[in-house]
Design a protein around this motif. Structure first.
Motif, PDB file in Angstrom:
ATOM      1  N   HIS A 159      42.605  35.965  42.227  1.00  0.00           N
ATOM      2  CA  HIS A 159      42.169  37.445  42.101  1.00  0.00           C
ATOM      3  C   HIS A 159      43.435  38.553  41.737  1.00  0.00           C
ATOM      4  CE1 HIS A 159      42.029  38.343  46.115  1.00  0.00           C
ATOM      5  NE2 HIS A 159      41.768  36.919  46.287  1.00  0.00           N
ATOM      6  N   ARG A 187      35.555  46.979  40.740  1.00  0.00           N
ATOM      7  CA  ARG A 187      35.472  46.032  39.689  1.00  0.00           C
ATOM      8  C   ARG A 187      36.086  44.753  40.002  1.00  0.00           C
ATOM      9  NH1 ARG A 187      36.965  50.949  37.092  1.00  0.00           N
ATOM     10  NH2 ARG A 187      39.052  50.248  37.101  1.00  0.00           N
ATOM     11  N   LYS A 208      33.765  42.550  42.118  1.00  0.00           N
ATOM     12  CA  LYS A 208      32.506  42.009  41.389  1.00  0.00           C
ATOM     13  C   LYS A 208      33.081  40.901  40.554  1.00  0.00           C
ATOM     14  CE  LYS A 208      29.837  46.181  41.144  1.00  0.00           C
ATOM     15  NZ  LYS A 208      29.324  47.311  40.116  1.00  0.00           N
ATOM     16  N   ALA A 209      34.414  40.843  40.106  1.00  0.00           N
ATOM     17  CA  ALA A 209      34.901  39.690  39.291  1.00  0.00           C
ATOM     18  C   ALA A 209      34.778  38.541  40.062  1.00  0.00           C
ATOM     19  CB  ALA A 209      36.078  40.181  38.627  1.00  0.00           C
ATOM     20  N   CYS A 210      35.161  38.623  41.360  1.00  0.00           N
ATOM     21  CA  CYS A 210      35.235  37.673  42.287  1.00  0.00           C
ATOM     22  C   CYS A 210      33.899  37.024  42.195  1.00  0.00           C
ATOM     23  CB  CYS A 210      35.930  38.056  43.594  1.00  0.00           C
ATOM     24  SG  CYS A 210      37.589  38.263  43.619  1.00  0.00           S
ATOM     25  N   ARG A 239      31.300  37.044  40.378  1.00  0.00           N
ATOM     26  CA  ARG A 239      31.166  36.547  39.143  1.00  0.00           C
ATOM     27  C   ARG A 239      31.763  35.124  38.841  1.00  0.00           C
ATOM     28  NH1 ARG A 239      30.935  41.688  36.886  1.00  0.00           N
ATOM     29  NH2 ARG A 239      33.165  41.679  36.380  1.00  0.00           N
ATOM     30  N   SER A 240      32.819  34.800  39.669  1.00  0.00           N
ATOM     31  CA  SER A 240      33.422  33.515  39.729  1.00  0.00           C
ATOM     32  C   SER A 240      32.834  32.522  40.496  1.00  0.00           C
ATOM     33  CB  SER A 240      34.721  33.556  40.342  1.00  0.00           C
ATOM     34  OG  SER A 240      35.608  34.347  39.433  1.00  0.00           O
TER      35      SER A 240
END
Length: 339
Positions: free
Chosen positions: A22, A232, A235-237, A239-240
């Protein structure tokens, strides 16, 4: 309709193998790469809160260096640009240097099974002599082997994870000796040292002026709730994690992103632990539910303790990250001197 869990095999193992590179990791990797160069004898101190993902970062450092040196390693099979090792905690009063050196040698794949004896030079005859009765794996011989192996492998840097184990239960005088031992590796073979650990490492900065000038501090920060960019990225983590086990929770974690960031203090390592527990609980129950996620969260007592230590650490480290550059004031025109 609840997703079927029959297809999910060992969710804990799948999540433990997940390695998310990340944005925070990218930031630190970029700085580390800038600070590691031939001839630089400065050590790098990477400090962050518990659960932020320091071990993952440390392994990414090694892997990124190996990936960047792929052509060199293909041309020279013996080249190892970076080594990762965890500082052992053996339960002994003193730091177990023997075990530590053995771990480094194991990573370098060199000299581990060969007898190691420390030879000396007789001051009168000048002949090489072997001390009698010395163990074949003496501490001095292991250290010499490590120095030689790092040099022969062309190792640019050595990443020491859980580095706080080296300094715990040590007086300032003894701690200076410990750090001099590490410094000798840099002096002997040109390998820079990267110490990775919690805020417990911070006292190294104020131990002595000599040490302070040879340390560069990097702060591996958590994702904060007062930053839109951090929200943001967090949240990307999430989704992973969803993509890793889509049959279990695809699209079901993101609605709880705010609660997860609050509970884990924005630390990806802690988030991984919480979600791993949740996945195991869901597999045992045969279904996924919000209640299972709630049961996997940190308790209020855990959250309070970790938050307290994190805030104290962040306040303590700020002076090490503050740099000032005095402005040069323009010289005033002196009419008398002009006359």
């Amino acid at each position: 309709m609840q997703p079927t869990l029959s297809k999910i095999s060992n969710p804990a193992i799948q999540l433990q193998q997940l390695r998310i590179k990340h944005s925070r990791i990218d930031e630190v990797l970029t700085e580390v790469d800038t600070l590691i160069y031939p001839g630089n004898q400065d050590s790098i101190l990477v400090i962050g809160p518990t659960g932020v993902g320091k071990t993952m970062l440390a392994k990414h450092m090694r892997d990124s260096a190996i990936q960047a040196a792929a052509n060199e390693m293909q041309a020279d099979a013996g080249h190892i640009p970076a080594v990762y090792v965890e500082a052992p905690a053996s339960g002994e009063k003193e730091f177990p240097w023997r075990l530590f050196f053995q771990r480094i040698l194991a990573q370098l794949e060199g000299d581990v099974n060969l007898p190691k004896v420390h030879y000396g030079i007789d001051a009168v005859s000048g002949r090489l002599v072997k001390p009698r009765g010395q163990p074949i794996n003496s501490l001095a011989a292991l250290r010499t082997s490590v120095e030689r192996a790092l040099k022969e492998r062309g190792t640019r840097f050595l990443v020491i994870d859980e580095a706080a184990h080296i300094i715990r239960q040590s007086s300032n005088q003894r701690l200076c000796v410990q750090l001099d031992t590490l410094k000798s590796l840099t002096n002997a073979c040109g390998t820079q040292i990267v110490l990775v650990g919690s805020y417990d490492l911070y006292p190294l900065v104020s131990l002595s002026a000599q040490l302070a000038r040879r340390l560069h501090v990097l702060h591996f920060e958590r994702y904060r709730k007062d930053s839109d960019a951090d929200i943001r990225a967090f949240k990307a983590c999430i989704r992973s994690f969803e993509r890793t086990l889509p049959d279990l929770w695809e699209g079901k974690l993101l609605p709880h992103a705010d609660a997860l960031q609050e509970n884990t203090l924005g630390c990806i390592g802690t988030l991984s632990s919480v979600l791993t527990r949740a996945a195991v609980l869901a597999q045992q129950a045969g279904k996924w539910s919000d209640d299972i996620l709630r049961r996997a969260l940190l308790t209020e007592a855990q959250h309070k303790q970790i938050l307290s230590e994190t805030l104290d650490g962040e306040m303590a480290i700020n002076p090490s990250l503050t740099r000032t550059f005095a402005e040069v004031k323009p010289k005033q025109f002196d009419k008398r001197s002009a006359a």
